[in-house]
Design an enzyme around this catalytic site. Sequence first.
Site, PDB file in Angstrom:
ATOM      1  N   ASN A  10       5.683  54.048  -3.112  1.00 18.63           N
ATOM      2  CA  ASN A  10       4.987  53.475  -4.259  1.00 18.63           C
ATOM      3  C   ASN A  10       5.734  53.912  -5.513  1.00 18.63           C
ATOM      4  O   ASN A  10       5.966  55.103  -5.717  1.00 18.63           O
ATOM      5  CB  ASN A  10       3.538  53.965  -4.306  1.00 18.63           C
ATOM      6  CG  ASN A  10       2.732  53.469  -3.121  1.00 18.63           C
ATOM      7  OD1 ASN A  10       2.882  52.326  -2.687  1.00 18.63           O
ATOM      8  ND2 ASN A  10       1.886  54.323  -2.569  1.00 18.63           N
ATOM      9  N   HIS A  67       8.360  60.451  -3.012  1.00 17.23           N
ATOM     10  CA  HIS A  67       7.954  60.715  -1.626  1.00 17.23           C
ATOM     11  C   HIS A  67       7.910  59.416  -0.859  1.00 17.23           C
ATOM     12  O   HIS A  67       7.662  58.351  -1.422  1.00 17.23           O
ATOM     13  CB  HIS A  67       6.602  61.433  -1.566  1.00 17.23           C
ATOM     14  CG  HIS A  67       5.522  60.741  -2.333  1.00 17.23           C
ATOM     15  ND1 HIS A  67       5.442  60.809  -3.704  1.00 17.23           N
ATOM     16  CD2 HIS A  67       4.495  59.958  -1.931  1.00 17.23           C
ATOM     17  CE1 HIS A  67       4.403  60.104  -4.119  1.00 17.23           C
ATOM     18  NE2 HIS A  67       3.809  59.562  -3.062  1.00 17.23           N
TER      19      HIS A  67
END
Length: 121
Positions: A89, A102
């Site tokens: 994201n 991440h």
Amino acid sequence: MAEDKTIFAMIIDDELPSEKLYEDDQCIVIKDINPKASTHVLIIPKSTEIPRLADANESHQALLGHLLLVAGEMSRRLGVDDAFRLVINNGADAGQTVFHLHLHILASKAFDEGSLGKEFG
Ligand code: 5GP
């Protein structure tokens, strides 16, 4: 500055607990605290230089490649290498809540069986 330290930087520095599945000199892999699928782990670089993927540059090329190789290795270790999704994201409007790069590995029984399942929206 200390107030800018993210949750993931605190986990990397062992200031917060986590369920760590893997660690090397460049990254850690932990279970997501609020799993969106039956398998949901996070691959997190130890470097704090990349808040969002869009902030990465050529100096991060080897690290980004390493994170993908770790994703493949973890998918095999977790037994989901036949069917998983790798999600990043980027930005709050895309659902990013922790501004430390991440990668999410997501896999579910429903996904393995060919249905996307509710958790994949
Ligand atoms: P993002 O929405 O930024 O792409 O993903 C952040 C992820 O981190 C979310 O899936 C959320 O559940 C997870 N998360 C947030 N805080 C913690 C924490 O303290 N420990 C762990 N293991 N995961 C966390």
